[in-house]
Scaffold this motif. Sequence first.
Motif, PDB file in Angstrom:
ATOM      1  N   GLY A 125      15.888  34.465   4.997  1.00 53.22           N
ATOM      2  CA  GLY A 125      16.474  34.016   6.257  1.00 53.22           C
ATOM      3  C   GLY A 125      17.989  33.973   6.164  1.00 53.22           C
ATOM      4  O   GLY A 125      18.592  34.451   5.204  1.00 53.22           O
ATOM      5  N   VAL A 126      18.597  33.389   7.164  1.00 55.40           N
ATOM      6  CA  VAL A 126      20.056  33.281   7.226  1.00 55.40           C
ATOM      7  C   VAL A 126      20.410  31.856   7.616  1.00 55.40           C
ATOM      8  O   VAL A 126      19.750  31.249   8.473  1.00 55.40           O
ATOM      9  N   VAL A 127      21.437  31.310   6.996  1.00 56.32           N
ATOM     10  CA  VAL A 127      21.865  29.949   7.291  1.00 56.32           C
ATOM     11  C   VAL A 127      23.388  29.905   7.318  1.00 56.32           C
ATOM     12  O   VAL A 127      24.065  30.734   6.692  1.00 56.32           O
ATOM     13  N   ARG A 128      23.914  28.947   8.032  1.00 51.17           N
ATOM     14  CA  ARG A 128      25.360  28.735   8.076  1.00 51.17           C
ATOM     15  C   ARG A 128      25.643  27.281   7.701  1.00 51.17           C
ATOM     16  O   ARG A 128      24.956  26.367   8.167  1.00 51.17           O
ATOM     17  N   GLY A 129      26.621  27.072   6.850  1.00 47.27           N
ATOM     18  CA  GLY A 129      27.015  25.718   6.487  1.00 47.27           C
ATOM     19  C   GLY A 129      26.084  25.096   5.464  1.00 47.27           C
ATOM     20  O   GLY A 129      25.145  25.742   4.967  1.00 47.27           O
ATOM     21  N   GLU A 170      30.770  36.021   9.017  1.00 49.48           N
ATOM     22  CA  GLU A 170      31.547  35.236   8.061  1.00 49.48           C
ATOM     23  C   GLU A 170      31.051  33.790   8.077  1.00 49.48           C
ATOM     24  O   GLU A 170      30.862  33.199   9.136  1.00 49.48           O
ATOM     25  N   GLY A 171      30.781  33.252   6.893  1.00 54.84           N
ATOM     26  CA  GLY A 171      30.260  31.891   6.796  1.00 54.84           C
ATOM     27  C   GLY A 171      28.751  31.805   6.720  1.00 54.84           C
ATOM     28  O   GLY A 171      28.209  30.731   6.442  1.00 54.84           O
ATOM     29  N   GLU A 172      28.047  32.904   6.995  1.00 50.07           N
ATOM     30  CA  GLU A 172      26.585  32.927   6.880  1.00 50.07           C
ATOM     31  C   GLU A 172      26.178  33.425   5.496  1.00 50.07           C
ATOM     32  O   GLU A 172      26.911  34.186   4.859  1.00 50.07           O
ATOM     33  N   ARG A 173      24.989  32.997   5.058  1.00 51.96           N
ATOM     34  CA  ARG A 173      24.478  33.450   3.769  1.00 51.96           C
ATOM     35  C   ARG A 173      22.953  33.523   3.835  1.00 51.96           C
ATOM     36  O   ARG A 173      22.323  32.876   4.677  1.00 51.96           O
ATOM     37  N   PRO A 174      22.345  34.283   2.917  1.00 52.64           N
ATOM     38  CA  PRO A 174      20.882  34.385   2.908  1.00 52.64           C
ATOM     39  C   PRO A 174      20.233  33.119   2.359  1.00 52.64           C
ATOM     40  O   PRO A 174      20.812  32.402   1.539  1.00 52.64           O
ATOM     41  N   ALA A 203      30.761  32.251  -5.364  1.00 51.33           N
ATOM     42  CA  ALA A 203      30.480  31.089  -4.526  1.00 51.33           C
ATOM     43  C   ALA A 203      30.438  31.465  -3.050  1.00 51.33           C
ATOM     44  O   ALA A 203      29.656  30.909  -2.272  1.00 51.33           O
ATOM     45  N   THR A 204      31.252  32.429  -2.652  1.00 50.13           N
ATOM     46  CA  THR A 204      31.316  32.847  -1.247  1.00 50.13           C
ATOM     47  C   THR A 204      30.030  33.523  -0.795  1.00 50.13           C
ATOM     48  O   THR A 204      29.555  33.304   0.323  1.00 50.13           O
ATOM     49  N   TYR A 205      29.442  34.344  -1.648  1.00 54.12           N
ATOM     50  CA  TYR A 205      28.275  35.142  -1.256  1.00 54.12           C
ATOM     51  C   TYR A 205      26.965  34.622  -1.847  1.00 54.12           C
ATOM     52  O   TYR A 205      25.926  35.265  -1.689  1.00 54.12           O
ATOM     53  N   ALA A 206      27.009  33.475  -2.509  1.00 58.69           N
ATOM     54  CA  ALA A 206      25.798  32.939  -3.136  1.00 58.69           C
ATOM     55  C   ALA A 206      24.761  32.557  -2.084  1.00 58.69           C
ATOM     56  O   ALA A 206      25.090  31.953  -1.063  1.00 58.69           O
ATOM     57  N   PRO A 207      23.500  32.884  -2.321  1.00 63.89           N
ATOM     58  CA  PRO A 207      22.437  32.506  -1.383  1.00 63.89           C
ATOM     59  C   PRO A 207      21.945  31.090  -1.656  1.00 63.89           C
ATOM     60  O   PRO A 207      22.263  30.482  -2.693  1.00 63.89           O
ATOM     61  N   SER A 208      21.175  30.568  -0.739  1.00 60.02           N
ATOM     62  CA  SER A 208      20.355  29.390  -1.020  1.00 60.02           C
ATOM     63  C   SER A 208      18.980  29.884  -1.470  1.00 60.02           C
ATOM     64  O   SER A 208      18.519  30.943  -1.037  1.00 60.02           O
ATOM     65  N   PHE A 209      18.349  29.116  -2.364  1.00 58.81           N
ATOM     66  CA  PHE A 209      17.010  29.452  -2.836  1.00 58.81           C
ATOM     67  C   PHE A 209      16.043  28.355  -2.390  1.00 58.81           C
ATOM     68  O   PHE A 209      16.244  27.178  -2.692  1.00 58.81           O
ATOM     69  N   ASP A 210      15.018  28.754  -1.646  1.00 61.48           N
ATOM     70  CA  ASP A 210      14.021  27.830  -1.129  1.00 61.48           C
ATOM     71  C   ASP A 210      12.728  28.070  -1.905  1.00 61.48           C
ATOM     72  O   ASP A 210      12.031  29.068  -1.679  1.00 61.48           O
ATOM     73  N   VAL A 211      12.402  27.172  -2.848  1.00 66.45           N
ATOM     74  CA  VAL A 211      11.341  27.423  -3.819  1.00 66.45           C
ATOM     75  C   VAL A 211      10.131  26.538  -3.547  1.00 66.45           C
ATOM     76  O   VAL A 211      10.268  25.315  -3.379  1.00 66.45           O
ATOM     77  N   ALA A 212       8.955  27.153  -3.497  1.00 70.13           N
ATOM     78  CA  ALA A 212       7.709  26.396  -3.418  1.00 70.13           C
ATOM     79  C   ALA A 212       7.389  25.871  -4.813  1.00 70.13           C
ATOM     80  O   ALA A 212       7.181  26.651  -5.744  1.00 70.13           O
ATOM     81  N   VAL A 213       7.360  24.547  -4.959  1.00 68.34           N
ATOM     82  CA  VAL A 213       7.209  23.932  -6.275  1.00 68.34           C
ATOM     83  C   VAL A 213       5.819  23.315  -6.412  1.00 68.34           C
ATOM     84  O   VAL A 213       5.476  22.371  -5.707  1.00 68.34           O
ATOM     85  N   LEU A 231      35.049  25.922  -0.836  1.00 70.26           N
ATOM     86  CA  LEU A 231      35.566  26.611   0.339  1.00 70.26           C
ATOM     87  C   LEU A 231      35.428  28.112   0.129  1.00 70.26           C
ATOM     88  O   LEU A 231      35.984  28.666  -0.821  1.00 70.26           O
ATOM     89  N   PRO A 232      34.673  28.803   0.981  1.00 69.58           N
ATOM     90  CA  PRO A 232      34.479  30.243   0.772  1.00 69.58           C
ATOM     91  C   PRO A 232      35.745  31.036   1.070  1.00 69.58           C
ATOM     92  O   PRO A 232      36.607  30.610   1.846  1.00 69.58           O
ATOM     93  N   LEU A 233      35.838  32.196   0.466  1.00 67.48           N
ATOM     94  CA  LEU A 233      36.941  33.102   0.755  1.00 67.48           C
ATOM     95  C   LEU A 233      36.725  33.735   2.126  1.00 67.48           C
ATOM     96  O   LEU A 233      35.601  34.017   2.531  1.00 67.48           O
TER      97      LEU A 233
END
Length: 491
Positions: free
Chosen positions: A395-399, A376-380, A239-249, A205-207
């Motif tokens: 990019g930006v994603v929520r949830g 609030e609730g969005e992250r890179p 954890a609140t500000y952590a991004p997602s990483f989309d990696v070409a494998v 749960l994010p702050l």
Amino acid sequence: MRAILGIAAILLAAGCATFDDQLAGHLQSPPLRECAQWFVSLDERVEQAGVRDAQYARVAGFPYLRANRLLASLRDRAAERPELLATLAQRLRGLDYDARRHEIDNLPDGALSETRIDALHRTQDCGVRLVVADLASERGRAALLAAADAPDDYSTALRAFGLYPVIRIPFSSGVRRFEEEIRAGFTAEPPASPSRVRYAPPARLPLSRAVVMGLLARGQFDPLGQPLVSERELEALAATYAPSFDVAVAGDYDRFGALRWRRGEPVAAVEATEPVVYVHAAYARYGDAVLLQIVYTLWFSERPPASSFDILSGRLDGLVWRVTLAPDGEPIMHDSIHPCGCYHWFFPSLRAKARPAPDERLEWAFAPQTLPRLAEGERPVVSIASATHFIEHVGVVRGPDSLVRYSLRRYDELRSLARLDGSRRSLFGSDGIVAGSERGERFLYWPMGIASAGAMRQWGRHATAFVGRRHFDDADLLERRFELDLAGEAK
């Protein structure tokens, strides 16, 4: 300049105390001699074992103090009042104790005549006693202020020998061409790839922004204006500000993970079955404000060679992603490097406006993409290319956006990793460089003044420009390059 003049005036008023005189005075003082000798002896053992921790700069004449670039920049503020100087001195001592913990853990068995716990207690107690003694005299206070510096990681001698004033001209042109290629390659949407893997941060749960704003407001009550956070609070913020990483494998070299020592291996191995991102806090100054930053580091096993003569390839590679928070808790800036200090790219929000470079040849503030203001609730979502591990798009994603998740671990773990024989060893050498991660580019780029250019480095040792002087942890890095809207008035 005000800080330099102020410190110089204090030093002159105190009778031009020298740094070596300060330690020599403690060694000659019966009440302090034992403590001063303890640090001299501990340094000898650390040097003999080759386990010096290089994250912070040692303070000349004060073996119980270490400095980083933020604290060095706060000397002007600390010089104003005794209580501010006392706070600065205790923080410098805290950095030394932090480094000593890892050094003592990494010492081989038998290097100490006491237990490691007893050695830590003695380090703590003696450090406090010596700092109190320093602060008790005008001469000691002046010497401490003058010595508490964090020198840069550029070699003026290498630059002079390599004819840097001449070489920088064609080198700067090459940098500009590379930046234009990167900017042209940035896409409006994530790059298409048949084998992309998205890693989301831990499910937690994010702050809320209101809670974060309360944590950051502590800086208003801190003597030096620094919004300090506990380890538990850092975990929640990370954890609140952590991004997602989309990696070409395209191979195992594109799978990041935890670092482990394997038997007989000179370079730590990446456990790709355990996706891990290492995190720690950092700080930047902007005017009178000290801004909290959260730094995320992920590691790949290598940058594979693109050809037989690829001077950029080598063991270990990675990505460092940093978020700078405005006082209201909104991300105001993101920037990134590779752990070599290379490829320093800025991703400003709409609350950051670039300032012009004082010299067009300098590597100043390359920004391939501007990010929208994150609600609030969005992250890179950071899209990473295969092999080079360059950022291709943000990019930006929520949830929740992926079932594959990475875990967060403290960056400090890398300063003392367990080995199979029961001993411990830092990922980084005493020079702050990861041995075995050297690149062929070091043989060509040495005239730019950076030792072993391209090799992976420890936090605090990242020189990020070949043309000019710039460090990833410079306290005034953002202030010099961007006009920040700390009040949140930008739309």
